[in-house]
Write an enzyme that holds these catalytic residues in place. Sequence first.
Site, PDB file in Angstrom:
ATOM      1  N   SER A 156      17.139  75.132  73.996  1.00 24.67           N
ATOM      2  CA  SER A 156      16.250  75.162  72.920  1.00 24.67           C
ATOM      3  C   SER A 156      15.772  76.886  72.774  1.00 24.67           C
ATOM      4  CB  SER A 156      15.043  74.426  73.194  1.00 24.67           C
ATOM      5  OG  SER A 156      14.360  74.283  72.110  1.00 24.67           O
ATOM      6  N   ASP A 233      18.691  64.367  68.313  1.00 26.35           N
ATOM      7  CA  ASP A 233      17.670  65.335  68.506  1.00 26.35           C
ATOM      8  C   ASP A 233      16.779  65.670  67.278  1.00 26.35           C
ATOM      9  OD1 ASP A 233      16.499  67.973  68.928  1.00 26.35           O
ATOM     10  OD2 ASP A 233      17.873  68.643  70.211  1.00 26.35           O
ATOM     11  N   HIS A 268      16.367  65.753  72.636  1.00 20.75           N
ATOM     12  CA  HIS A 268      16.242  67.106  73.015  1.00 20.75           C
ATOM     13  C   HIS A 268      15.879  67.423  74.534  1.00 20.75           C
ATOM     14  CE1 HIS A 268      15.810  71.368  71.369  1.00 20.75           C
ATOM     15  NE2 HIS A 268      14.795  71.310  72.082  1.00 20.75           N
TER      16      HIS A 268
END
Lengths: 290, 290
Positions: A156, A233, A268
């Site tokens: 991320s 996600d 995620h």
Amino acid sequence: MAFTTKASIASFGGKLLKLTHVSSSTGTDMAVNVFLPPQALTTPPQKVPVLIFLSGLTCSPENCSEKGFLQHAAARRGLAIVYPDTSPKGIDIAGAKDTYDFGEAASFYIDATQPPYAGIYNMETYLTAELPAALFGDAELGAWLDPARVSITGHSMGGHGALTLYLKNPGKYASVSAFAPISNPTRCPWGEKAFAGYLGDDRDEWKKHDATELLAGWVGRDLKALIDVGTGDNFYKQGQLLPENFEAAAEKAGVTGYEVRYQKDYDHSYYFISTFSDDHVEHAAKYLGL
Amino acid sequence: MAFTTKASIASFGGKLLKLTHVSSSTGTDMAVNVFLPPQALTTPPQKVPVLIFLSGLTCSPENCSEKGFLQHAAARRGLAIVYPDTSPKGIDIAGAKDTYDFGEAASFYIDATQPPYAGIYNMETYLTAELPAALFGDAELGAWLDPARVSITGHSMGGHGALTLYLKNPGKYASVSAFAPISNPTRCPWGEKAFAGYLGDDRDEWKKHDATELLAGWVGRDLKALIDVGTGDNFYKQGQLLPENFEAAAEKAGVTGYEVRYQKDYDHSYYFISTFSDDHVEHAAKYLGL
């Protein structure tokens, strides 16, 4: 050593060291976890290649050490994993603790130029200069870690960090990979908020820290990059990650040697990371001569 | 289904279901996580063997789902993993939330006979009768889970749970394993506190729920057991686990087919579990005909 050892934990035949040290880049204590694979812990010690893992928003070195499962393949292949801290902590800056996507939870791995963050949020300098010098130069750790063989990965915000530090520093890292990276931060809400706060209003400055923008001026051709993104996600669906923009820029720049995989239904979380961490360690191992 | 699905998360090619249901054994909502490997998720669905993982003190189904990495080998071998809840929660019982080693944090997987726990803390009934019936009888889940092929494992208090439920119910589980189990609870502080609170003062009653004591009267000979204990585990050093007593009792009873491995330097944490979870899944797979 220059580091204080908070814990040494047996893991996958090696050991995970939980360390802290005083950073001159940030003026704060910084945590860093280092996983040493069994191949390093011989007598005499053996220098092994290093994979740096940069964590995402709100994380610390602990999260991925516990839940990312990188140690599994790293122990098999003989890589050390370095989990750096995600921001300077323990200092009182107005607003630095108020939101999950700015300040202590979200340094974005750049050197801030704007007050009150300038002079403290020097994460790029910390990660590319101070921390490697401290680790490789340490009398104990330096016997296990090979400064000539380093790759980088992240999740991320840490995927953004890995891609940008790789693109900004040709030759410094043998390869790069990323889990659900913020691939085009100048065009997503997380990145816009962070860059405005750390870098000010000049969007041309922002582009120097955006993986998609950096591709156009990159000197190399073979990217040696692996990127995974989960199609389930929510942050991908909300347009925070924008891996398609990165792919389009890579194609336009004539860059090769990268793979962006869209993993069906994955979210995620660390469930996503742990599922594909073997692949990312293998990707690094391939370019680190293992 | 009789379960409410709180989340469905892609993991290692399969999916982790976070479920809750109302338990008649405890009168409370109970959480349970179920990992379905890719081998089950075919069209039509395929029934796969089941490995039950019982967690330790203070845990919930979440901890091992996130940090134990049983999914890694389970996905490769085609086992489902069931992570049951560790106690009835959400009810107001005096003292049940005061300490980390009794009450909500520590059911010890038995049916309590003493007030105020009797009639609510019926974890043995829940785990051996109600939960399997609910899972295998469920219209959806029952298509994926094979009631004829079930093994059991667990950590610490859950290791005690796995060993005792296995020994009390010959033929119910194909094999047993345990990570750092409380092996002789009638002789350690954790067990003495729990058994006094749930079962009262009659120590002969306690012995019915002690793996080491149960070995003497066990009807089988081949234990099909794998036990790992870390030599750096502080609870082992403090005498809470007592695996040597279990080994001595097994030898005295003439039981065979068990291995107790003392893993150098490993602690009591999920770093320990994750390192050896592949082995425990393989142990179960062997006895589940995979």
